[in-house]
Design a protein around this motif. Structure first.
Motif, short mmCIF file in Angstrom:
data_model
loop_
_atom_site.label_atom_id
_atom_site.label_comp_id
_atom_site.label_asym_id
_atom_site.label_seq_id
_atom_site.Cartn_x
_atom_site.Cartn_y
_atom_site.Cartn_z
N LYS A 147 17.20 -3.05 19.67
CA LYS A 147 18.35 -3.95 19.80
C LYS A 147 19.61 -3.19 20.21
CE LYS A 147 18.80 -7.61 16.73
NZ LYS A 147 18.62 -8.31 15.43
N GLN A 148 19.66 -1.92 19.80
CA GLN A 148 20.85 -1.12 20.07
C GLN A 148 20.75 -0.30 21.36
OE1 GLN A 148 20.86 1.06 16.42
NE2 GLN A 148 22.00 -0.50 15.31
N GLU A 179 8.69 -3.77 25.37
CA GLU A 179 8.30 -3.00 24.19
C GLU A 179 8.51 -3.82 22.91
OE1 GLU A 179 9.88 1.02 23.69
OE2 GLU A 179 9.50 0.87 21.54
N ALA A 180 9.67 -4.49 22.82
CA ALA A 180 9.98 -5.26 21.61
C ALA A 180 8.95 -6.37 21.39
CB ALA A 180 11.39 -5.84 21.72
N ALA A 188 9.40 -17.77 16.58
CA ALA A 188 8.57 -16.56 16.62
C ALA A 188 9.05 -15.62 17.73
CB ALA A 188 7.11 -16.92 16.84
N ALA A 189 9.62 -16.18 18.80
CA ALA A 189 10.04 -15.37 19.95
C ALA A 189 11.46 -14.84 19.81
CB ALA A 189 9.91 -16.20 21.24
N HIS A 190 12.05 -15.01 18.63
CA HIS A 190 13.40 -14.47 18.41
C HIS A 190 13.31 -12.99 18.06
CE1 HIS A 190 17.64 -14.57 17.43
NE2 HIS A 190 17.36 -13.89 16.34
N VAL A 191 14.16 -12.17 18.71
CA VAL A 191 14.16 -10.75 18.38
C VAL A 191 15.34 -10.46 17.47
CG1 VAL A 191 14.39 -8.40 19.25
CG2 VAL A 191 13.04 -10.05 20.50
N LEU A 222 21.65 -6.09 22.41
CA LEU A 222 20.90 -7.34 22.50
C LEU A 222 21.65 -8.55 21.96
CD1 LEU A 222 18.18 -7.15 23.80
CD2 LEU A 222 17.12 -7.42 21.57
N THR A 223 22.50 -8.32 20.95
CA THR A 223 23.11 -9.47 20.29
C THR A 223 24.59 -9.61 20.61
OG1 THR A 223 23.33 -8.02 18.38
CG2 THR A 223 21.53 -9.60 18.33
#
Lengths: 150, 145
Positions: A45-46, A116-117, A147-150, B6-7
């Motif tokens: 995410k980062q 990858e995620a 379910a498809a939320h990261v 991402l957010t």
């Protein structure tokens, strides 16, 4: 040429670099599957992708060039003018003067980080409750979207 | 403050817009999944081409700074400060996730890449792309590509 958003950086990169990055991404999935998945998803995410690098770099060049043009004379305007043109080229086509360099040192595109995620999520079983009904209900669709939320 | 890649855009959009975009995604997934047949593949390809908020903003910044530089060279050099300001906002957007044109683009339904990906992978999951991928990194990676 205007390319698809999701693959424009890949199509502007040498195939052997794309293959190497994909192989590294798969290696990460194997390594982090089962044990450190949560931690790895947080890192993903980062992770700074190609878009973030290019926006900072283009922004810095246009900012510096515009200030030089204001304080030191209009000839400096060639620098921000060129940088703006390159940013437009990147947005439409995907190519960018520094793209080969940042790809070579391993900066990934949003598509590659996402691959990858989502592979990690699939290994963890995040999609195992998603319905396989060919006519899914609204509840099935909501489950799939969650379910498809990261 | 440096936000997560991402957010950063949803975090700097109003809850109302985030909620509306989520409902939009659910509606589009339902429409494609229920229609079935070639519609799912067609929708997946549409999603690959959809302009995300980064693409929209980069185009916007390129145009705004180019106009500022041209006016600075041709009309009044103070316009160079205008393009410098726009460039500073682009850096702010990259680091933090907010810039003045963002609310406008969000209102025009430009989605962040994670939001587009969420719709894409929900559709892939409903199609069954991820069946049997649990505990299987190779199969999962191929399905996610």
């Amino acid at each position: 040429m205007i390319r698809k958003t999701l693959r424009k950086e890949l199509e502007s990169t040498a195939p052997e670099i794309n293959e190497r990055v994909m192989a590294e991404s798969f290696g990460n999935v194997s390594r982090y599957a089962n044990e450190d998945t949560d931690q790895r998803l947080l890192q993903l995410k980062q992770e700074w992708d190609t878009e973030r690098f290019i926006e900072v770099e283009a922004g810095a060049v246009v900012l510096a060039g515009s200030l030089l043009a204001y304080y030191r004379g209009g000839r400096w305007a060639a620098i921000p003018a060129f940088a703006s043109a390159m940013l437009l080229l990147h947005a439409l086509n995907g190519w960018y003067p520094w793209l080969p360099l940042i790809r070579r040192v391993g900066v990934r595109t949003p598509y590659e980080v996402g691959t990858e995620a989502y592979a990690l999520k699939a290994v963890r079983g995040d999609f195992k409750d998603v319905s396989s009904d060919p006519k899914p209900s609204l509840a099935d669709v909501t489950t799939a979207v969650d379910a498809a939320h990261v | 403050m440096i936000s997560d890649t991402l957010t950063r855009v949803p975090e700097h959009s109003s809850d109302e817009i985030n909620q509306r975009l989520r409902e939009y995604a659910v509606g589009r997934v339902a429409e494609a999944a229920v229609t079935g047949g070639g519609r799912i593949q067609q929708r997946l390809e549409e999603l690959e081409s959809e302009w995300d908020v980064e693409r929209g903003l980069q185009t916007n910044f390129a145009a705004v700074t180019a106009v500022g530089v041209a006016l600075g060279a041709l009309v009044d050099r103070r316009w160079f400060l205008f393009s410098a300001g726009a460039a500073a906002f682009m850096i702010q957007h990259a680091l933090q996730g907010w810039c003045p044109p963002l609310p406008v683009l969000r209102r025009l339904n430009f989605r962040a890449m994670p939001e587009i990906q969420q719709e894409r992978y929900a559709l892939k999951a409903l199609r069954g792309d991820f069946s049997g991928t649990e505990q299987d990194p190779l199969k999962a990676f191929e399905a996610a590509r």
